[in-house]
Write an enzyme that holds these catalytic residues in place. Structure first.
Site, PDB file in Angstrom:
ATOM      1  N   HIS A  99       0.856  -1.180   0.000  1.00 55.38           N
ATOM      2  CA  HIS A  99       0.000   0.000   0.000  1.00 55.38           C
ATOM      3  C   HIS A  99       0.897   1.235   0.000  1.00 55.38           C
ATOM      4  O   HIS A  99       2.119   1.107  -0.065  1.00 55.38           O
ATOM      5  CB  HIS A  99      -0.989   0.006   1.178  1.00 55.38           C
ATOM      6  CG  HIS A  99      -0.364   0.064   2.534  1.00 55.38           C
ATOM      7  ND1 HIS A  99       0.090  -1.051   3.193  1.00 55.38           N
ATOM      8  CD2 HIS A  99      -0.119   1.106   3.380  1.00 55.38           C
ATOM      9  CE1 HIS A  99       0.587  -0.714   4.370  1.00 55.38           C
ATOM     10  NE2 HIS A  99       0.471   0.606   4.502  1.00 55.38           N
ATOM     11  N   HIS A 101       1.780   3.635   2.116  1.00 58.26           N
ATOM     12  CA  HIS A 101       2.520   4.161   3.261  1.00 58.26           C
ATOM     13  C   HIS A 101       4.025   3.898   3.122  1.00 58.26           C
ATOM     14  O   HIS A 101       4.449   2.993   2.399  1.00 58.26           O
ATOM     15  CB  HIS A 101       2.006   3.545   4.556  1.00 58.26           C
ATOM     16  CG  HIS A 101       0.701   4.103   5.010  1.00 58.26           C
ATOM     17  ND1 HIS A 101      -0.036   3.528   6.037  1.00 58.26           N
ATOM     18  CD2 HIS A 101      -0.016   5.183   4.592  1.00 58.26           C
ATOM     19  CE1 HIS A 101      -1.144   4.240   6.222  1.00 58.26           C
ATOM     20  NE2 HIS A 101      -1.147   5.240   5.357  1.00 58.26           N
ATOM     21  N   ASP A 103       6.190   2.506   5.034  1.00 60.06           N
ATOM     22  CA  ASP A 103       6.722   1.202   5.427  1.00 60.06           C
ATOM     23  C   ASP A 103       6.499   0.130   4.373  1.00 60.06           C
ATOM     24  O   ASP A 103       6.832  -1.042   4.595  1.00 60.06           O
ATOM     25  CB  ASP A 103       6.175   0.755   6.787  1.00 60.06           C
ATOM     26  CG  ASP A 103       4.662   0.766   6.874  1.00 60.06           C
ATOM     27  OD1 ASP A 103       4.006   1.148   5.889  1.00 60.06           O
ATOM     28  OD2 ASP A 103       4.131   0.390   7.939  1.00 60.06           O
ATOM     29  N   HIS A 162      -6.731  -1.327   6.360  1.00 63.53           N
ATOM     30  CA  HIS A 162      -5.756  -0.414   6.963  1.00 63.53           C
ATOM     31  C   HIS A 162      -5.641   0.860   6.122  1.00 63.53           C
ATOM     32  O   HIS A 162      -5.505   1.960   6.661  1.00 63.53           O
ATOM     33  CB  HIS A 162      -4.409  -1.121   7.059  1.00 63.53           C
ATOM     34  CG  HIS A 162      -3.276  -0.233   7.462  1.00 63.53           C
ATOM     35  ND1 HIS A 162      -3.140   0.266   8.738  1.00 63.53           N
ATOM     36  CD2 HIS A 162      -2.233   0.265   6.740  1.00 63.53           C
ATOM     37  CE1 HIS A 162      -2.051   1.016   8.800  1.00 63.53           C
ATOM     38  NE2 HIS A 162      -1.492   1.048   7.594  1.00 63.53           N
ATOM     39  N   CYS A 181      -0.266  -4.738   6.450  1.00 66.72           N
ATOM     40  CA  CYS A 181      -0.937  -4.028   7.544  1.00 66.72           C
ATOM     41  C   CYS A 181      -2.448  -4.244   7.582  1.00 66.72           C
ATOM     42  O   CYS A 181      -3.111  -3.780   8.513  1.00 66.72           O
ATOM     43  CB  CYS A 181      -0.626  -2.534   7.459  1.00 66.72           C
ATOM     44  SG  CYS A 181       1.119  -2.158   7.726  1.00 66.72           S
ATOM     45  N   LYS A 184      -3.349  -7.955  11.590  1.00 63.38           N
ATOM     46  CA  LYS A 184      -2.686  -7.625  12.849  1.00 63.38           C
ATOM     47  C   LYS A 184      -2.113  -8.887  13.492  1.00 63.38           C
ATOM     48  O   LYS A 184      -2.676  -9.977  13.388  1.00 63.38           O
ATOM     49  CB  LYS A 184      -3.673  -6.978  13.813  1.00 63.38           C
ATOM     50  CG  LYS A 184      -4.429  -5.774  13.253  1.00 63.38           C
ATOM     51  CD  LYS A 184      -3.520  -4.656  12.828  1.00 63.38           C
ATOM     52  CE  LYS A 184      -2.781  -4.040  13.987  1.00 63.38           C
ATOM     53  NZ  LYS A 184      -1.935  -2.893  13.553  1.00 63.38           N
ATOM     54  N   ASN A 193      -2.337   2.349  13.737  1.00 62.75           N
ATOM     55  CA  ASN A 193      -2.596   3.573  12.981  1.00 62.75           C
ATOM     56  C   ASN A 193      -3.833   3.401  12.092  1.00 62.75           C
ATOM     57  O   ASN A 193      -3.815   2.630  11.135  1.00 62.75           O
ATOM     58  CB  ASN A 193      -1.367   3.911  12.125  1.00 62.75           C
ATOM     59  CG  ASN A 193      -1.574   5.145  11.264  1.00 62.75           C
ATOM     60  OD1 ASN A 193      -2.492   5.934  11.480  1.00 62.75           O
ATOM     61  ND2 ASN A 193      -0.709   5.318  10.282  1.00 62.75           N
ATOM     62  N   HIS A 223       3.310  -5.785  10.807  1.00 68.43           N
ATOM     63  CA  HIS A 223       4.139  -5.554  11.996  1.00 68.43           C
ATOM     64  C   HIS A 223       3.883  -6.677  12.976  1.00 68.43           C
ATOM     65  O   HIS A 223       2.735  -7.078  13.196  1.00 68.43           O
ATOM     66  CB  HIS A 223       3.795  -4.212  12.648  1.00 68.43           C
ATOM     67  CG  HIS A 223       3.844  -3.056  11.706  1.00 68.43           C
ATOM     68  ND1 HIS A 223       4.996  -2.383  11.382  1.00 68.43           N
ATOM     69  CD2 HIS A 223       2.850  -2.450  11.003  1.00 68.43           C
ATOM     70  CE1 HIS A 223       4.722  -1.420  10.530  1.00 68.43           C
ATOM     71  NE2 HIS A 223       3.429  -1.440  10.281  1.00 68.43           N
TER      72      HIS A 223
END
Length: 244
Positions: A99, A101, A103, A162, A181, A184, A193, A223
């Site tokens: 995506h 973002h 990271d 997310h 993301c 989870k 976030n 993560h």
């Protein structure tokens, strides 16, 4: 998001280690999943969250390397790239972006300069275009299946979560699902976030993931510790609790 202080637990208990985990630098590690597939874990200081460990995937076959997501900054991406080329003797040929973002794609411009083919969902590309970020060369709307050195790679956009553009990547021969993301870890107590989240679509998207890839044996979140399909169910529970 797991902080740096919790990383050692994640590293040694997150996935079956077939060989010793590889420290590239203080900013990035490799954790072998099998003989040609690795989890890459990198650290970056995120405002409001501190130093966070982010997951990505690395597949090496026949001297060629495929990456799913980059570390959250260019210097760490360069460290990872240099290790792959010099120590693992592999040419990075393909990058898949989960995506928009940092990271997932902060290192994409560097890799594009190195001639790496970059792939993302069309929604990611559109967001990047509108925000002045680098865009992938190859785009897909719903699904993209391709061969990487004799192994199948299945990229899917199943809906928002997310972020509105998040995709998942599945390696059917190894039954590895990179959820990013959208998914989870079991240690997550909340959704993390949610600034760019589509909370309405998220549970529906997870339901589609569960139905589309029921044979997944290893599920990798963006993560934290990897696991099985229980991560999908845990993520659904977190969404239910978030609504309450």
């Amino acid at each position: 998001m797991p902080t740096f202080a919790t990383f050692l637990l994640l590293l040694f208990f997150g996935l079956p280690a077939f060989t010793q985990n590889i420290k590239i630098s203080d900013h990035v590690f490799l954790s072998p999943i099998n003989e040609h597939t690795y989890l890459h874990v990198s650290f970056h200081e995120f405002e409001g969250f501190g130093k966070v460990a982010s997951n990505g995937l690395l597949v090496i076959k026949n001297g060629k390397a495929l990456l799913v997501d980059t570390p959250a900054d260019e210097p760490t991406t360069i460290e990872l790239y240099d290790y792959i080329t010099s120590e693992l003797n592999a040419q990075v040929t393909t990058l898949i972006i989960g995506h928009y973002h940092a990271d997932c794609m902060a290192g994409m411009p560097f890799l594009q300069e190195k001639g790496v083919e970059t792939i993302s969902g069309s929604k990611t590309s559109s967001i990047c275009k509108n925000t002045g970020k680098a865009q992938s060369q190859r785009k897909f709307k719903k699904a993209l299946n391709f061969d990487f050195e004799g192994s199948k790679v299945d990229c899917r956009y199943l809906g928002g979560g997310h972020t509105e553009d998040n995709i998942v990547v599945y390696l059917p021969e190894e039954k590895i699902l990179f959820g990013g993301c959208l998914v989870k870890s079991l240690s997550s107590k909340n959704l993390g976030n949610t600034e760019d989240a589509d909370l309405k679509a998220w549970p529906k998207t997870l339901n589609k993931v569960e139905k589309t890839f029921p044979m997944s044996k290893i599920v990798i979140p963006g993560h934290g510790r990897s696991g099985g399909m229980d991560l999908i169910l845990h993520s659904m529970d977190l969404l239910k609790n978030h609504k309450k």
